[in-house]
Scaffold this active site. Structure first.
Site, PDB file in Angstrom:
ATOM      1  N   ARG A 103     -15.482  -8.363  32.935  1.00 26.47           N
ATOM      2  CA  ARG A 103     -14.649  -9.080  32.342  1.00 26.47           C
ATOM      3  C   ARG A 103     -14.807  -8.941  30.880  1.00 26.47           C
ATOM      4  NH1 ARG A 103     -12.012 -14.771  33.657  1.00 26.47           N
ATOM      5  NH2 ARG A 103     -11.297 -13.852  35.114  1.00 26.47           N
ATOM      6  N   HIS A 130      -5.246  -7.596  34.765  1.00 32.08           N
ATOM      7  CA  HIS A 130      -5.966  -8.382  35.858  1.00 32.08           C
ATOM      8  C   HIS A 130      -5.791  -7.797  37.144  1.00 32.08           C
ATOM      9  CE1 HIS A 130      -8.541 -11.192  37.055  1.00 32.08           C
ATOM     10  NE2 HIS A 130      -7.948 -12.312  36.746  1.00 32.08           N
ATOM     11  N   GLN A 133      -6.687  -9.645  40.560  1.00 34.07           N
ATOM     12  CA  GLN A 133      -5.936 -10.780  40.724  1.00 34.07           C
ATOM     13  C   GLN A 133      -4.480 -10.559  41.591  1.00 34.07           C
ATOM     14  OE1 GLN A 133      -6.074 -14.362  39.655  1.00 34.07           O
ATOM     15  NE2 GLN A 133      -4.384 -14.304  41.136  1.00 34.07           N
ATOM     16  N   ASP A 228       2.025 -18.681  34.453  1.00 33.46           N
ATOM     17  CA  ASP A 228       0.653 -18.269  33.825  1.00 33.46           C
ATOM     18  C   ASP A 228       0.456 -19.253  32.681  1.00 33.46           C
ATOM     19  OD1 ASP A 228      -2.011 -17.354  33.336  1.00 33.46           O
ATOM     20  OD2 ASP A 228      -1.390 -15.468  32.769  1.00 33.46           O
ATOM     21  N   CYS A 269      -1.885 -17.986  39.060  1.00 31.50           N
ATOM     22  CA  CYS A 269      -3.224 -17.370  39.018  1.00 31.50           C
ATOM     23  C   CYS A 269      -4.331 -18.400  38.757  1.00 31.50           C
ATOM     24  CB  CYS A 269      -3.367 -16.066  38.112  1.00 31.50           C
ATOM     25  SG  CYS A 269      -3.048 -16.375  36.433  1.00 31.50           S
ATOM     26  N   ARG A 297      -8.613 -14.768  46.341  1.00 33.16           N
ATOM     27  CA  ARG A 297      -9.554 -14.010  45.592  1.00 33.16           C
ATOM     28  C   ARG A 297     -10.800 -13.597  46.341  1.00 33.16           C
ATOM     29  NH1 ARG A 297      -8.769 -14.113  40.249  1.00 33.16           N
ATOM     30  NH2 ARG A 297     -10.436 -12.417  40.313  1.00 33.16           N
TER      31      ARG A 297
HETATM   32  N1   CP Z   1      -7.402 -16.372  37.926  1.00 36.49           N
HETATM   33  C1   CP Z   1      -8.821 -16.204  37.282  1.00 36.49           C
HETATM   34  O1   CP Z   1      -8.962 -14.920  37.092  1.00 36.49           O
HETATM   35  O2   CP Z   1      -9.358 -17.344  37.002  1.00 36.49           O
HETATM   36  P1   CP Z   1     -10.821 -17.145  36.337  1.00 36.49           P
HETATM   37  O3   CP Z   1     -10.357 -17.096  34.788  1.00 36.49           O
HETATM   38  O4   CP Z   1     -11.304 -18.561  36.699  1.00 36.49           O
HETATM   39  O5   CP Z   1     -11.850 -16.292  36.921  1.00 36.49           O
END
Ligand code: CP
Length: 339
Positions: A103, A130, A133, A228, A269, A297
């Site tokens: 990430r 992402h 996701q 979001d 998300c 997830r």
């Molecule tokens: N949706 C998502 O990626 O959540 P986090 O930032 O908690 O990983």
């Protein structure tokens, strides 16, 4: 062949559907307590430049349940491009681990990591996209498909800022031939480049992409409404401006949700700012599927890890394993310090 999961745009519709089907089969096995240990003894290096709840926990649990192991490399914990070049980091992690997850704040960071890595690199969110996701999100939509519809019939409406999740969701929906709408004030709508890629996807898939500043029109045919956060870490100075732009018209509240068909489901998300982009009434509504989505997830990370790592795993015969064990044990007998 070495393949990375950096962008859904690197994969065909058939390949993305394979990832989703794999996820669904692994989830079905998990429901009966039979998750196969397909990644026995594998290791996944997980680099985080930003905090995470769902992504971190889901990847770590997924590796454990598949028989492998994940290393959480928290922000600032390794020499990622600071005291060591990205090239060297990618080469070293490739020699020790079976996969790399990252990430990163900037998309170019993970792209560079992938250019040099010799094991699959999986993208756990960047400033652009992402992808893990949204494979989860489409899997969740399939589970909650309205009666009589198929994937290509689905109408997905995203209300709010053109975030990294919006980018990935628009691109995967258009690649899969779905109907995608983004409703936001003009200043916060998807940039031209993303729209062009989505339109190119539609020309192949038969899907549609609509961009509008009318949230009510956007939800009229929606099977799924998705939203979001309106601002992210580093955008705190823009909060008053963003709040003024989105509130109240683009908030997913009961009034807006009730403009959608009676079967429409709500998705997010997460993390969410409750009472900002969506109200508690919608987040906790009987047709909110945010926690199914969150749980998925975990199943999706398993599907993706198996899809990318399993084909590269060595699977020696029992005879070969016994041979090496015997050789090593025989050598130890000749070298033991206590003999
Ligand atoms: N949706 C998502 O990626 O959540 P986090 O930032 O908690 O990983």
């Amino acid at each position: 062949m070495l393949r990375h999961f950096i962008d859904t745009q690197d994969f065909s519709k058939a390949e993305l559907l394979d990832m989703i089907e794999l996820t669904r089969r692994i989830k079905a096995a998990d429901r009966q307590g039979c998750t196969p240990k397909l990644l026995q003894d594998a290791s996944l290096a997980m680099i985080f430049e930003e905090p995470s709840t769902r992504t971190r926990v889901s990847f770590e649990v997924a590796m454990t349940e598949l028989g492998g192991h994940a290393l959480y490399l928290k922000p600032g914990e390794i020499h990622l491009g600071v005291r060591e070049s990205m090239y060297d980091t990618a080469k070293v992690l490739s020699r020790m681990c079976d996969g790399i997850f990252a990430r990163t704040l900037q998309h170019e960071t993970i792209a560079e990591l992938a250019r040099h890595a010799e094991v699959p690199v999986l993208n756990g969110l960047t400033d652009y996209n992402h992808p893990t996701q949204v494979v989860c999100d489409v899997t969740t939509m399939i589970e909650h498909m309205p009666a009589g519809k198929k994937l290509e019939d689905l109408n997905v409406t995203f209300i709010g800022d053109a975030t990294n999740v919006l980018s990935s969701l628009m691109l995967i929906c258009s690649r899969l031939g779905m109907n995608f709408t983004h409703a936001a004030p003009v200043k916060y709508q998807a940039p031209a480049e993303w729209r062009q890629w989505a339109q190119e996807n539609c020309q192949v898939s038969g899907g549609t992409v609509t961009i509008t500043d009318d949230p009510v029109a956007a939800v009229k045919q929606a099977d799924f409404i998705y939203t979001d956060l309106w601002w992210w870490v580093g955008q705190e100075d823009q909060i008053p401006e963003r709040q003024a732009a989105f509130m109240p018209d683009y908030q997913v509240n009961l009034k807006l949700f009730e403009q959608a068909p009676a079967h429409c489901k709500f998705m997010h998300c997460l993390p969410a700012s409750r009472g900002v982009e969506a109200t508690d009434e919608v987040m906790d509504h009987p047709r909110s599927i945010i926690f199914d989505q969150s749980e998925n997830r975990l199943h999706t990370e398993k599907g993706l890890l198996v899809y990318f790592l399993y084909p590269r795993m060595k699977r020696p015969s029992e005879e070969l394993k016994a041979y090496h064990k015997g050789q090593i044990e025989a050598f130890i007998q000749t070298t033991r310090a206590d003999k």
